[in-house]
Design a protein around this motif. Structure first.
Motif, short mmCIF file in Angstrom:
data_model
loop_
_atom_site.label_atom_id
_atom_site.label_comp_id
_atom_site.label_asym_id
_atom_site.label_seq_id
_atom_site.Cartn_x
_atom_site.Cartn_y
_atom_site.Cartn_z
N THR A 77 0.74 -1.33 0.17
CA THR A 77 0.01 -0.28 -0.07
C THR A 77 0.75 1.22 -0.02
OG1 THR A 77 -1.66 -1.00 1.30
CG2 THR A 77 -1.80 1.23 1.27
N TYR A 108 1.61 4.89 -3.68
CA TYR A 108 0.86 6.16 -3.02
C TYR A 108 0.06 6.06 -1.86
CZ TYR A 108 2.12 7.47 -7.87
OH TYR A 108 2.56 7.88 -9.10
N GLY A 109 0.11 5.20 -1.17
CA GLY A 109 -0.69 4.76 0.32
C GLY A 109 -1.81 4.25 -0.15
N SER A 110 -2.09 3.57 -1.24
CA SER A 110 -3.48 3.35 -1.57
C SER A 110 -3.81 1.75 -1.84
CB SER A 110 -3.82 4.20 -3.05
OG SER A 110 -5.12 3.73 -3.43
N LYS A 133 -8.02 2.56 -5.89
CA LYS A 133 -7.53 3.64 -6.65
C LYS A 133 -8.22 5.14 -6.20
CE LYS A 133 -6.39 5.09 -11.29
NZ LYS A 133 -6.64 4.82 -12.75
N TYR A 134 -7.42 6.03 -5.89
CA TYR A 134 -8.12 7.60 -5.26
C TYR A 134 -8.54 7.28 -4.09
CZ TYR A 134 -8.08 8.33 -10.53
OH TYR A 134 -7.59 8.47 -11.66
N ASN A 174 -6.59 6.92 -0.61
CA ASN A 174 -5.38 6.74 0.27
C ASN A 174 -5.42 6.74 1.70
OD1 ASN A 174 -5.41 8.85 -2.42
ND2 ASN A 174 -3.35 7.80 -2.33
N TYR A 181 -2.51 5.96 3.34
CA TYR A 181 -1.18 6.28 3.90
C TYR A 181 -0.73 7.32 3.03
CZ TYR A 181 -1.19 1.94 6.01
OH TYR A 181 -1.86 0.53 6.57
N GLN A 182 0.20 8.24 3.70
CA GLN A 182 1.14 9.21 2.88
C GLN A 182 2.13 8.50 2.12
OE1 GLN A 182 2.38 12.79 5.11
NE2 GLN A 182 0.35 12.73 6.16
N ASN A 242 5.51 6.25 -4.75
CA ASN A 242 5.42 5.70 -5.93
C ASN A 242 6.65 4.64 -5.82
OD1 ASN A 242 5.38 4.45 -8.39
ND2 ASN A 242 5.32 6.27 -9.41
#
Length: 370
Positions: free
Chosen positions: A217, A221-223, A226-227, A229, A231-232, A235
């Motif tokens: 994750t 992108y912490g995801s 998709k879209y 998130n 976490y911060q 990539n």
């Protein structure tokens, strides 16, 4: 000139299969996080004996993301101490400081170049939370001793396995490969590694479901969705092309390790220069010989003499991390074992497919050097 590594010849042996793998990805129309990555992750996890493999962009990211995931899961926090061998490549330490954790530099075993339980125990404090042993040059660290100590003290064990694809722990009744010897492991697939991509790549292996999910994750992108998130994140993903190429090369890894062992055994049995210290091998069937590293009290003169005879060598590594400008605050530290290693080591040519004539030329040049 005999090169240090003839990477082109290593890869050209698999050229047709590598080209087919590339064409398969090209024709698929899917280039990120697709079937090739998924298949490679499953295959490499199985090879290592781990439940999970998560492909990432490179070996440094693998270590960074493991530590970051442990912080996200509440198992590490800013300032916690991580014991690490002082003679490692700087990437191991960069991963620790990138996470606002505190590296504690331990001297390695002077014979194997690797961290052992005694070195860990000497550096432990009330703030120690993890150990990051490095399987340097292709031989595993003292994992039995380190794991026993870590279990007793409640420490995480994170393998830096960037040089140890296929190495095992020397337990011949129940051998376990690097990547399954601690709580998690970071691998690099830099082209010169035993399992090398044709570009950058890396992976994390672990048996911890929560850690694998957090690493995957964070690297996307912490995801997870998709879209959305959690976490911060960043990539850091292994791409489809490199995964497809690595799937080809993984099939031949054990065969190429066997070839590496043949070259190493040739050197070990024929190098008789009294000024040279040969590598100490704990178990000939456990070492995968990413590098063949000798020691000489006048290393630079030896390297110059070999170069004059057409033998290319490399130094892994000329400057220890605690003497680098990047860690200037450590420049005054005294780590005599590490410093002596960095002043004396020299890596000889070794690669799968190296001819006996090439090996003999290396041996002759080494034996006739002062």
């Amino acid at each position: 000139m005999i090169p240090f590594l003839d990477l082109k010849s290593v890869n050209m042996r698999r050229a047709a299969e590598l080209e087919n793998a590339f064409a398969r990805v090209l024709e698929s129309g899917w280039y990120i996080r697709g079937r090739e990555v998924e298949a490679f992750e499953q295959e490499f996890a199985g090879y290592c004996g781990a439940a999970h493999c998560v492909g990432v962009a490179n070996g440094l990211d693998a270590l960074v993301l493991v530590l970051r995931a442990y912080k996200q899961l509440g198992k590490l926090k800013d300032g916690d101490e991580v014991i690490v061998p002082a003679n490692t490549y700087i990437a191991t330490i960069l991963a620790i400081t990138a996470n606002n954790l505190t590296p504690v530099l331990a001297e390695p075993d002077d014979r194997t170049f690797n961290l052992d339980a005694a070195g860990v125990k000497e550096k432990m404090t009330s703030n120690t939370r993890a150990v990051m042993p490095v399987h340097l040059y292709g031989q595993t660290a003292d994992m039995a001793g380190i794991n026993a100590l870590a279990k007793d003290k409640g420490l995480l064990v994170i393998e830096d396995a960037a040089q140890a694809h296929g190495a095992h722990d020397g337990n011949n009744t129940d051998p376990r490969r690097a990547g399954s010897l601690g709580d998690a492991a970071g691998f690099s697939f830099y082209p010169g590694k035993n399992l090398g991509a044709l570009g950058d790549g890396g992976a994390v292996t672990t048996n911890d479901d929560a850690l694998a999910d957090a690493v995957r994750t964070l690297g996307n992108y912490g995801s997870r969705e998709k879209y959305v998130n959690l976490y911060q994140g960043v990539n850091s993903r292994l791409d489809e092309v490199q995964a497809a190429l690595l799937r080809v090369k993984l099939k031949y890894l054990d065969d190429e390790i066997a070839e590496r062992r043949e070259v190493a055994n040739f050197y070990l049995s024929r190098i008789h220069n009294p000024h040279i210290t040969l590598p100490l091998v704990r178990d000939p069937q456990a070492h995968v010989w990413h590098l063949f590293v000798i020691r000489h009290p006048n290393r630079d003169a030896l390297q110059k003499a070999l170069n004059q005879k057409g033998i290319q060598t490399l130094i892994h590594y000329p400057i220890p991390p605690h003497k680098q400008q990047a860690y200037a605050a450590w420049n005054g530290l005294s780590l005599p074992v590490t410093e002596r290693i960095h002043e004396q080591v020299l890596s000889l040519p070794l690669w799968p497919g190296m001819t006996e004539d090439q090996q003999s030329a290396v041996v002759e040049a080494v034996n006739h050097a002062a």
